[in-house]
Design a protein around this motif. Sequence first.
Motif, PDB file in Angstrom:
ATOM      1  N   ASN A  74       0.809  -1.219   0.000  1.00 41.43           N
ATOM      2  CA  ASN A  74       0.000   0.000   0.000  1.00 41.43           C
ATOM      3  C   ASN A  74       0.844   1.272   0.000  1.00 41.43           C
ATOM      4  N   GLY A  75       2.158   1.119  -0.159  1.00 43.78           N
ATOM      5  CA  GLY A  75       3.014   2.296  -0.235  1.00 43.78           C
ATOM      6  C   GLY A  75       3.082   3.089   1.051  1.00 43.78           C
ATOM      7  N   LEU A  76       3.085   2.396   2.187  1.00 44.90           N
ATOM      8  CA  LEU A  76       3.025   3.071   3.482  1.00 44.90           C
ATOM      9  C   LEU A  76       4.283   2.853   4.309  1.00 44.90           C
ATOM     10  N   ALA A  77       5.373   2.475   3.677  1.00 44.17           N
ATOM     11  CA  ALA A  77       6.572   2.117   4.419  1.00 44.17           C
ATOM     12  C   ALA A  77       7.078   3.254   5.297  1.00 44.17           C
ATOM     13  N   GLY A  78       6.851   4.493   4.908  1.00 39.17           N
ATOM     14  CA  GLY A  78       7.332   5.615   5.707  1.00 39.17           C
ATOM     15  C   GLY A  78       6.409   6.020   6.829  1.00 39.17           C
ATOM     16  N   LYS A  79       5.199   5.452   6.868  1.00 39.46           N
ATOM     17  CA  LYS A  79       4.216   5.884   7.865  1.00 39.46           C
ATOM     18  C   LYS A  79       3.818   4.777   8.818  1.00 39.46           C
ATOM     19  N   VAL A  80       3.675   3.560   8.336  1.00 40.99           N
ATOM     20  CA  VAL A  80       3.235   2.433   9.156  1.00 40.99           C
ATOM     21  C   VAL A  80       4.426   1.519   9.424  1.00 40.99           C
ATOM     22  N   ALA A  81       4.677   1.241  10.695  1.00 41.79           N
ATOM     23  CA  ALA A  81       5.790   0.374  11.084  1.00 41.79           C
ATOM     24  C   ALA A  81       5.258  -0.882  11.747  1.00 41.79           C
ATOM     25  N   ALA A  82       5.750  -2.034  11.314  1.00 41.99           N
ATOM     26  CA  ALA A  82       5.373  -3.306  11.941  1.00 41.99           C
ATOM     27  C   ALA A  82       6.257  -3.569  13.147  1.00 41.99           C
ATOM     28  N   ASN A  83       5.679  -4.141  14.187  1.00 45.70           N
ATOM     29  CA  ASN A  83       6.439  -4.476  15.392  1.00 45.70           C
ATOM     30  C   ASN A  83       6.015  -5.844  15.893  1.00 45.70           C
ATOM     31  N   GLN A  84       7.002  -6.693  16.168  1.00 46.36           N
ATOM     32  CA  GLN A  84       6.704  -8.003  16.725  1.00 46.36           C
ATOM     33  C   GLN A  84       6.900  -7.962  18.234  1.00 46.36           C
ATOM     34  N   GLY A  85       5.853  -8.331  18.968  1.00 42.23           N
ATOM     35  CA  GLY A  85       5.979  -8.347  20.415  1.00 42.23           C
ATOM     36  C   GLY A  85       4.671  -8.681  21.086  1.00 42.23           C
ATOM     37  N   ASP A  86       4.754  -9.150  22.320  1.00 48.15           N
ATOM     38  CA  ASP A  86       3.572  -9.366  23.143  1.00 48.15           C
ATOM     39  C   ASP A  86       2.932  -8.005  23.398  1.00 48.15           C
ATOM     40  N   ALA A  87       1.656  -7.863  23.103  1.00 53.53           N
ATOM     41  CA  ALA A  87       0.992  -6.556  23.181  1.00 53.53           C
ATOM     42  C   ALA A  87       1.092  -5.954  24.580  1.00 53.53           C
ATOM     43  N   ILE A  88       0.871  -6.777  25.610  1.00 52.09           N
ATOM     44  CA  ILE A  88       0.892  -6.269  26.982  1.00 52.09           C
ATOM     45  C   ILE A  88       2.281  -5.771  27.344  1.00 52.09           C
ATOM     46  N   LYS A  89       3.295  -6.575  27.052  1.00 47.70           N
ATOM     47  CA  LYS A  89       4.663  -6.190  27.392  1.00 47.70           C
ATOM     48  C   LYS A  89       5.115  -4.983  26.585  1.00 47.70           C
ATOM     49  N   PHE A  90       4.748  -4.957  25.318  1.00 41.88           N
ATOM     50  CA  PHE A  90       5.168  -3.840  24.469  1.00 41.88           C
ATOM     51  C   PHE A  90       4.578  -2.527  24.956  1.00 41.88           C
ATOM     52  N   MET A  91       3.263  -2.505  25.227  1.00 41.96           N
ATOM     53  CA  MET A  91       2.621  -1.265  25.655  1.00 41.96           C
ATOM     54  C   MET A  91       3.135  -0.798  27.014  1.00 41.96           C
ATOM     55  N   ALA A  92       3.441  -1.749  27.897  1.00 37.62           N
ATOM     56  CA  ALA A  92       3.894  -1.385  29.243  1.00 37.62           C
ATOM     57  C   ALA A  92       5.338  -0.919  29.273  1.00 37.62           C
ATOM     58  N   SER A  93       6.129  -1.334  28.291  1.00 37.45           N
ATOM     59  CA  SER A  93       7.567  -1.059  28.348  1.00 37.45           C
ATOM     60  C   SER A  93       8.036   0.021  27.382  1.00 37.45           C
ATOM     61  N   THR A  94       7.240   0.324  26.358  1.00 35.06           N
ATOM     62  CA  THR A  94       7.695   1.305  25.374  1.00 35.06           C
ATOM     63  C   THR A  94       7.777   2.697  25.979  1.00 35.06           C
ATOM     64  N   ASP A  95       8.782   3.450  25.567  1.00 36.85           N
ATOM     65  CA  ASP A  95       8.911   4.846  25.986  1.00 36.85           C
ATOM     66  C   ASP A  95       8.082   5.775  25.112  1.00 36.85           C
ATOM     67  N   GLU A  96       7.555   5.237  24.018  1.00 34.16           N
ATOM     68  CA  GLU A  96       6.791   6.052  23.082  1.00 34.16           C
ATOM     69  C   GLU A  96       5.351   6.187  23.569  1.00 34.16           C
ATOM     70  N   LYS A  97       4.804   7.396  23.454  1.00 39.58           N
ATOM     71  CA  LYS A  97       3.420   7.653  23.826  1.00 39.58           C
ATOM     72  C   LYS A  97       2.589   7.867  22.555  1.00 39.58           C
ATOM     73  N   PHE A  98       1.353   7.370  22.581  1.00 37.03           N
ATOM     74  CA  PHE A  98       0.482   7.433  21.409  1.00 37.03           C
ATOM     75  C   PHE A  98      -0.773   8.240  21.726  1.00 37.03           C
ATOM     76  N   HIS A  99      -1.220   8.994  20.740  1.00 36.08           N
ATOM     77  CA  HIS A  99      -2.470   9.737  20.906  1.00 36.08           C
ATOM     78  C   HIS A  99      -3.675   8.794  20.882  1.00 36.08           C
ATOM     79  N   VAL A 100      -3.554   7.721  20.125  1.00 34.84           N
ATOM     80  CA  VAL A 100      -4.647   6.751  19.986  1.00 34.84           C
ATOM     81  C   VAL A 100      -4.074   5.356  20.159  1.00 34.84           C
ATOM     82  N   VAL A 101      -4.681   4.580  21.040  1.00 32.25           N
ATOM     83  CA  VAL A 101      -4.342   3.157  21.181  1.00 32.25           C
ATOM     84  C   VAL A 101      -5.595   2.358  20.889  1.00 32.25           C
ATOM     85  N   ASP A 102      -5.494   1.455  19.918  1.00 37.94           N
ATOM     86  CA  ASP A 102      -6.637   0.662  19.462  1.00 37.94           C
ATOM     87  C   ASP A 102      -6.454  -0.782  19.908  1.00 37.94           C
TER      88      ASP A 102
END
Length: 540
Positions: A171-199
């Motif tokens: 879809n030509g979104l390589a510069g905007k959408v990034a894939a991440n492999q990880g357990d959702a709970i661990k990733f959200m609890a440990s990331t230093d990045e903050k998001f305006h929207v979490v789905d």
Amino acid sequence: MIRRVISSFVSRMSTSHAVSESSNLAATATAAATASTPTTTVSPTPPPADNKISPTTTVSSEFNTVTEGKATILTPKADEVFYNPIQQFNRDLSIMAIQAYDQLRHEAHEATSNRNKKKKKLNGLKILESLSASGLRSCRYGLEIPEASRIVANDLLPEAVEQIKQNVEHNGLAGKVAANQGDAIKFMASTDEKFHVVDLDPYGTAAPFIDSAIQCLEEDGMLLVTCTDAAVLAGSGYPEKCYALYGGNNFGNTQINNETNHEAGVRLILNLIASTAAKYKKSVEPMLCLSIDYYFRLFVKVRTSPIAVKNHASETMLVYGCNGCGDKLFQPLGNRKDNKFNYPKMVGSHSCKYCESSYNVAGPMYAGSLQLSAFIDKILEINAKADREVYSTTERIRGMLTIAKNELEHPFYFNVNQLCSLFKCPPLSLQKFVNAIGNLDHKCSLTHYKPNTVKTDMPWIKVLAIFKQWREREMGKDKELNTVGAKVIAYLQQHPKHDTNADFESESAESKRIHELRKVKMVRFQQNPRKNWGPQKRGK
């Protein structure tokens, strides 16, 4: 070169499923594994100005392409549950809701800047899809939300992440959408990045993800939550599971109470979110909370506010639901008066004074308002301008949100036909009932939960008195009645002050408003679009 599809896609934990694809990657059939060599070649091309995707991908016989909105994704041909088209309503609504949230965010920023006389540009939206599966939703967010500057599509399985990367490139979104492999709970609890929207859109309950999702939200961020376990939240067969997951019960399995379990489910989810947020001095603001088909979808703003957290107890309630006539008694778990907080007093009794039936105890659950009119208005404005070829669910969005916006804040609805059955009387049309309510100077509203259900601010005994009057009008006073309704009638005869002199025929301002709303041709409920259209089974 995309790695070939692996045959051993195992049954996925709830932590790695998005309901929109319903554990689709895990359901890939073994036939896909027999393909000896992969032949998918990706040549990513950015979308043209009109965002109409014209991918240059060459696709092997292993894959189908599915186009939804402005995104086109590759799906394994052997996987029959990879894509669930019924969930397009969820995705269309989510896109519009995020755009509406961003508009309100900018308006609030402008107001603050004008007061402080400081002009500071807002950054673009950062969005996290915690349980992404194929990446369809993230791709649509990237293509259809211009304000989105960064989208992270997370999934647990390496195979899922490979699919996400493939679809992002397609879809030509390589510069905007990034894939991440990880357990959702661990990733959200440990990331230093903050998001305006979490789905959060898992297979089943979202309960395990709420705490960590709140941790990675920006201040005044919006949490999007889907729960597809309606059998637990709104059913009557799993009280122990409902309490274990959500910290409360619904009304159970009696017919008169079971009807209202869908709203109870929404309020149980909200109480879980509010209680979790309160631990971190954060308060919640429900913006749009819906019961849709077989799932619940909630849009909730979260902000740090120790003062607002003090209201948490007074915004939480137990509800006693009469198993006979449907009377509801509300037991707040906190008492706030004149900005003072006190311990609550017990309400009610062990049995219903109207029909002598027992009460079921539901909750603890959220007691406040479920909808934010300003937010819904923004969504409806966006929906009205949306391209019908891209957003095929616009009519249902308009119908459901218009009804939700006009719902009374008074908790819990009831079914008019059910009360007719209680009194063994001829059907009372919805319009005649609304006429009666309006002519007695009370308010009434339709609901988005179920057809023929209404809310009113009228005391319950007065509602019962209206049906007693209707019964006597249609059948006479001498007709025998050997049901719960007979006990209600006996109570009303002993307490004539509750009797009504309702006018069923004349329209009032209130009934005219409801009548005009009903005349609008709006699609509110799913119309069985295909065979077996409900929640897809978990992959094996």
